[in-house]
Design an enzyme around this catalytic site. Structure first.
Site, PDB file in Angstrom:
ATOM      1  N   ASP A 193      -6.654  -2.162  -5.786  1.00  0.00           N
ATOM      2  CA  ASP A 193      -5.948  -2.994  -6.695  1.00  0.00           C
ATOM      3  C   ASP A 193      -6.543  -4.878  -6.787  1.00  0.00           C
ATOM      4  O   ASP A 193      -7.497  -5.106  -6.155  1.00  0.00           O
ATOM      5  CB  ASP A 193      -4.431  -3.601  -6.292  1.00  0.00           C
ATOM      6  CG  ASP A 193      -4.266  -3.718  -4.759  1.00  0.00           C
ATOM      7  OD1 ASP A 193      -5.257  -4.126  -4.091  1.00  0.00           O
ATOM      8  OD2 ASP A 193      -3.192  -3.184  -4.208  1.00  0.00           O
ATOM      9  N   ASN A 212       8.700  -3.609   1.466  1.00  0.00           N
ATOM     10  CA  ASN A 212       9.537  -2.862   0.676  1.00  0.00           C
ATOM     11  C   ASN A 212       8.755  -1.317   0.480  1.00  0.00           C
ATOM     12  O   ASN A 212       9.290  -0.355  -0.603  1.00  0.00           O
ATOM     13  CB  ASN A 212       9.426  -3.389  -0.900  1.00  0.00           C
ATOM     14  CG  ASN A 212       8.321  -3.521  -1.432  1.00  0.00           C
ATOM     15  OD1 ASN A 212       7.021  -3.154  -0.966  1.00  0.00           O
ATOM     16  ND2 ASN A 212       8.425  -4.222  -2.763  1.00  0.00           N
ATOM     17  N   GLU A 258       4.864  -0.601  -6.792  1.00  0.00           N
ATOM     18  CA  GLU A 258       6.132  -1.093  -6.324  1.00  0.00           C
ATOM     19  C   GLU A 258       7.173  -0.172  -6.265  1.00  0.00           C
ATOM     20  O   GLU A 258       7.161   0.852  -7.219  1.00  0.00           O
ATOM     21  CB  GLU A 258       6.439  -2.550  -7.015  1.00  0.00           C
ATOM     22  CG  GLU A 258       5.211  -3.498  -6.883  1.00  0.00           C
ATOM     23  CD  GLU A 258       5.456  -4.335  -5.650  1.00  0.00           C
ATOM     24  OE1 GLU A 258       6.020  -3.786  -4.570  1.00  0.00           O
ATOM     25  OE2 GLU A 258       5.088  -5.498  -5.636  1.00  0.00           O
TER      26      GLU A 258
HETATM   27  C1  F6R Z   1      -3.859  -4.463  -0.671  1.00  0.00           C
HETATM   28  C2  F6R Z   1      -2.553  -3.673  -1.076  1.00  0.00           C
HETATM   29  C3  F6R Z   1      -1.262  -3.954  -0.675  1.00  0.00           C
HETATM   30  C4  F6R Z   1      -1.172  -4.384   0.932  1.00  0.00           C
HETATM   31  C5  F6R Z   1       0.082  -4.699   1.436  1.00  0.00           C
HETATM   32  C6  F6R Z   1       0.161  -4.996   3.000  1.00  0.00           C
HETATM   33  O1  F6R Z   1      -4.939  -4.026  -1.424  1.00  0.00           O
HETATM   34  O2  F6R Z   1      -2.962  -2.587  -1.789  1.00  0.00           O
HETATM   35  O3  F6R Z   1      -0.764  -2.834  -0.714  1.00  0.00           O
HETATM   36  O4  F6R Z   1      -1.701  -3.271   1.687  1.00  0.00           O
HETATM   37  O5  F6R Z   1       0.811  -5.470   0.711  1.00  0.00           O
HETATM   38  O6  F6R Z   1      -0.619  -6.409   3.036  1.00  0.00           O
HETATM   39  P1  F6R Z   1      -0.823  -6.990   4.295  1.00  0.00           P
HETATM   40  O7  F6R Z   1      -1.829  -6.074   5.137  1.00  0.00           O
HETATM   41  O8  F6R Z   1      -1.181  -8.261   4.150  1.00  0.00           O
HETATM   42  O9  F6R Z   1       0.543  -6.936   5.426  1.00  0.00           O
END
Ligand code: F6R
Length: 242
Positions: A67, A136, A143
């Site tokens: 992403d 979430n 999402e």
């Molecule tokens: C990042 C991504 C997100 C993160 C998720 C957890 O490329 O796709 O899904 O993996 O938000 O983020 P952290 O590791 O910072 O808790």
């Protein structure tokens, strides 16, 4: 599904790196699906050490990131492109032209998403996909929603995601409201999915991997159907799982 419990973050990061290296050894031209965020940073550090010690070669590797924030240029210090160069690409022998990250700057969102899908397809699909998870249950930036979106798309970030990611910006108002993300179809097509969890406050979301219920309101739940899923989890989180 294979669940591997590690005592701490360092051990988890090391195991994740070893799985990646094994993949690269078995197929030096592997296509790696990569993630940003805090969780994989330790794994990237391990990979850098292993490469610098001559134990892994990235020269034939292709990468696709999950992403990117909409509106941030690649040189913005909170863009995911910047993150990848800072945390991995600049430190290993990977070829720049073989790294792929969706662009957050475009005039035609559909065209950018189709370009990314096509590039993944032409590369032969992702061999191993690294994932983190949001509180979430989001994976990539898929999402909670009424239905899964299968291909790469632009998504409105959930308010809890904006709040969680505000820690990287000087003010929450600076966190982009949208992102481009690989879809659930792209993630599910990866030949091996490696989910990293090192945060017991995420255990509630991770429990949805064990329910038998696939629910787009908790996107991670679809991974129950993946034929080759490895979950690397720290002990504190594992103790809260069924
Ligand atoms: C990042 C991504 C997100 C993160 C998720 C957890 O490329 O796709 O899904 O993996 O938000 O983020 P952290 O590791 O910072 O808790």
């Amino acid at each position: 599904m294979r669940v591997i419990v590690s005592e701490n973050y360092q051990e988890l990061s090391k195991k994740a790196a070893e799985i990646m290296v094994e993949q690269i050894e078995n197929k030096p031209t592997s296509v790696l699906g990569l993630a940003t965020g805090s969780t994989p940073i330790g794994m990237y550090k391990e990979l850098i050490s292993m490469q610098q010690a001559g134990n892994v070669d990235f020269s034939q590797i292709t990468t696709f990131n999950l992403d990117e924030y909409v509106g941030l240029t690649a040189d913005h210090d909170q863009s995911y492109s910047y993150f990848m160069w800072d945390n991995l690409f600049s430190h290993v022998n990977i070829k720049k032209e073989q790294t792929n990250i969706p662009s957050g700057i475009f005039t035609d969102a559909k065209a950018e998403c189709s370009r990314y899908e096509k590039a993944m397809e032409e590369a032969g699909g992702v061999d191993i996909q690294i994932l983190g998870i949001g509180h979430n249950g989001h994976i990539g930036f898929n999402e909670p929603a009424q239905a899964f979106t299968l291909s790469t798309h632009v998504v409105e970030l959930a308010s809890e995601t904006i709040e969680a990611n505000a820690r990287f910006f000087s003010d929450i108002s600076e966190v982009p409201k949208q992102a481009v993300t690989m879809g659930i179809g792209g993630i599910m097509k990866a030949r091996h999915v490696l989910l990293l969890v090192n945060d017991k406050s995420k255990a509630e979301a991770v429990r949805h991997l064990f329910t038998g219920i696939v629910d787009p309101q908790v996107p991670v739940s679809i991974l129950q159907l993946h034929p080759n899923l490895t979950v690397l989890v720290d002990r504190a989180t594992a103790e809260l799982l069924p």
